[in-house]
Write an enzyme that holds these catalytic residues in place. Sequence first.
Site, PDB file in Angstrom:
ATOM      1  N   SER A 166       4.137  -1.380  -8.721  1.00  0.00           N
ATOM      2  CA  SER A 166       2.846  -1.756  -9.155  1.00  0.00           C
ATOM      3  C   SER A 166       2.792  -3.272  -9.826  1.00  0.00           C
ATOM      4  O   SER A 166       1.867  -3.680 -10.038  1.00  0.00           O
ATOM      5  CB  SER A 166       2.732  -0.896 -10.423  1.00  0.00           C
TER       6      SER A 166
ATOM      7  N   LYS B 117       0.665  -5.419  -8.087  1.00  0.00           N
ATOM      8  CA  LYS B 117      -0.711  -5.400  -8.246  1.00  0.00           C
ATOM      9  C   LYS B 117      -1.330  -6.564  -8.832  1.00  0.00           C
ATOM     10  O   LYS B 117      -2.505  -7.039  -8.573  1.00  0.00           O
ATOM     11  CB  LYS B 117      -1.297  -4.159  -8.916  1.00  0.00           C
TER      12      LYS B 117
ATOM     13  N   TYR C 279      -1.196  -1.983   0.741  1.00  0.00           N
ATOM     14  CA  TYR C 279      -1.164  -1.496  -0.577  1.00  0.00           C
ATOM     15  C   TYR C 279       0.466  -1.121  -0.430  1.00  0.00           C
ATOM     16  O   TYR C 279       1.110  -1.620  -1.425  1.00  0.00           O
ATOM     17  CB  TYR C 279      -2.036  -0.350  -1.381  1.00  0.00           C
TER      18      TYR C 279
ATOM     19  N   TYR D 265       0.086   1.166 -18.336  1.00  0.00           N
ATOM     20  CA  TYR D 265      -0.695   2.074 -18.147  1.00  0.00           C
ATOM     21  C   TYR D 265      -0.952   2.913 -19.534  1.00  0.00           C
ATOM     22  O   TYR D 265      -1.557   2.069 -20.445  1.00  0.00           O
ATOM     23  CB  TYR D 265       0.116   3.388 -17.212  1.00  0.00           C
TER      24      TYR D 265
ATOM     25  N   VAL E 222       7.051   1.505 -11.172  1.00  0.00           N
ATOM     26  CA  VAL E 222       7.969   2.831 -10.935  1.00  0.00           C
ATOM     27  C   VAL E 222       9.290   2.579 -10.488  1.00  0.00           C
ATOM     28  O   VAL E 222      10.259   3.813 -10.838  1.00  0.00           O
ATOM     29  CB  VAL E 222       7.261   4.161 -10.196  1.00  0.00           C
TER      30      VAL E 222
HETATM   31  O1  DON Z   1       1.430   3.886  -5.585  1.00  0.00           O
HETATM   32  C1  DON Z   1       2.340   4.258  -6.204  1.00  0.00           C
HETATM   33  O2  DON Z   1       2.511   5.391  -6.753  1.00  0.00           O
HETATM   34  C2  DON Z   1       3.563   3.321  -6.383  1.00  0.00           C
HETATM   35  N1  DON Z   1       3.642   2.516  -4.893  1.00  0.00           N
HETATM   36  C3  DON Z   1       3.488   2.383  -7.190  1.00  0.00           C
HETATM   37  C4  DON Z   1       3.221   2.957  -8.725  1.00  0.00           C
HETATM   38  C5  DON Z   1       3.678   2.371  -9.902  1.00  0.00           C
HETATM   39  O3  DON Z   1       4.392   1.376  -9.704  1.00  0.00           O
HETATM   40  C6  DON Z   1       3.075   2.349 -11.176  1.00  0.00           C
HETATM   41  N2  DON Z   1       3.928   1.863 -12.247  1.00  0.00           N
HETATM   42  N3  DON Z   1       4.405   2.116 -12.937  1.00  0.00           N
END
Ligand code: DON
Length: 329
Positions: free
Chosen positions: A76, A79, A203, A255, A273
């Site tokens: 993320s 993003k 994405y 978040y 994540v």
């Molecule tokens: O879309 C997803 O679930 C992962 N590629 C990225 C989510 C993420 O990194 C949330 N962060 N803490």
Amino acid sequence: MVQAATTTNSKWDRKRMDELEQWVAYHRLQAAEGKCASYIPALRRADPTQLGICMIEPSGHKITAGDWEVPFTMQSISKVVSFIAACCHHGISYVLDRVDVEPTGDAFNSIIRLEMHKPGKPFNPMINAGAITVSSLLPGDTPEQKLDYLYKIFQKITATAPVVNEEVFVSEWMTSHRNRALSHYLKDTGYLDCEVEEALEVYLKQCSIQVNTEQIALIGLILALDGYHPLRGEQILPKQVVRLAKALMLTCGMYDASGKFAAYVGLPAKSGVSGGIMTLVPPTLKRESPFPDGCGIGIFGPAIDSCGNSVAGVSLLKQLAHEWDVSIF
Ligand code: DON
């Protein structure tokens, strides 16, 4: 990549390095409170006890400790870069017509608000729904062209060509049922600028860009300086876009723990994540600050909490912000 300044061996620098090493050793133990992300199968195998940090000052001087050189995928954190890229191409108002700037207090992959609040505009670009919309907005008719635009911005900032970790990408592509569901919903409500599978490919590939703490610290540094690249002596990103990105990092970047992070650390940050955190300290008039000219900070600690934030990383940042008295407030 980044040239170290001549002050590297100063007494002050040794003190900061020693403190950082001690804190990393201590906060590494906190990792036991978290777990490596397992919903993306390829992330499961990370060593949960790892913790590393890299801080870069405008002179290019680096302070590092622990597992700072270990590669990980941006997830993320990407993003922030894709939001900046979309705004650079279309302008802020075009992008904000399609994605809002409101925190949700929900999980990063939550779908609930899209249907509860008509017409289904994603709440912000840091949650998955908003980020998939932003990825679809990147210029180009194909996923390759959209990614190419994003990669160019990444390269402009880090001076390195992005490398996508194919294993992580494929692993998430095959299991991304929730992101697919979000994308189909966004397509139905008119918030995707391309086909579902194309937006998802862009994405998930941006999430799979492999970095280390130094690269994300460098991105953080450019954000700290409102888009100015001190090593190149050049404004590489529009100031207003960078300020907006930092506001979103502060309010939505961690978040449903963004409020606590703002309260206890007080710095704009974005987590992923895989255990990365990108944060920054803006320049300050307080010349006695350890980082008067500002710095970018990259953290890696793959054991995450239920919000998706690195447990040891957040805990290390709390101590660092407190001891070194850095906060934007
Ligand atoms: O879309 C997803 O679930 C992962 N590629 C990225 C989510 C993420 O990194 C949330 N962060 N803490």
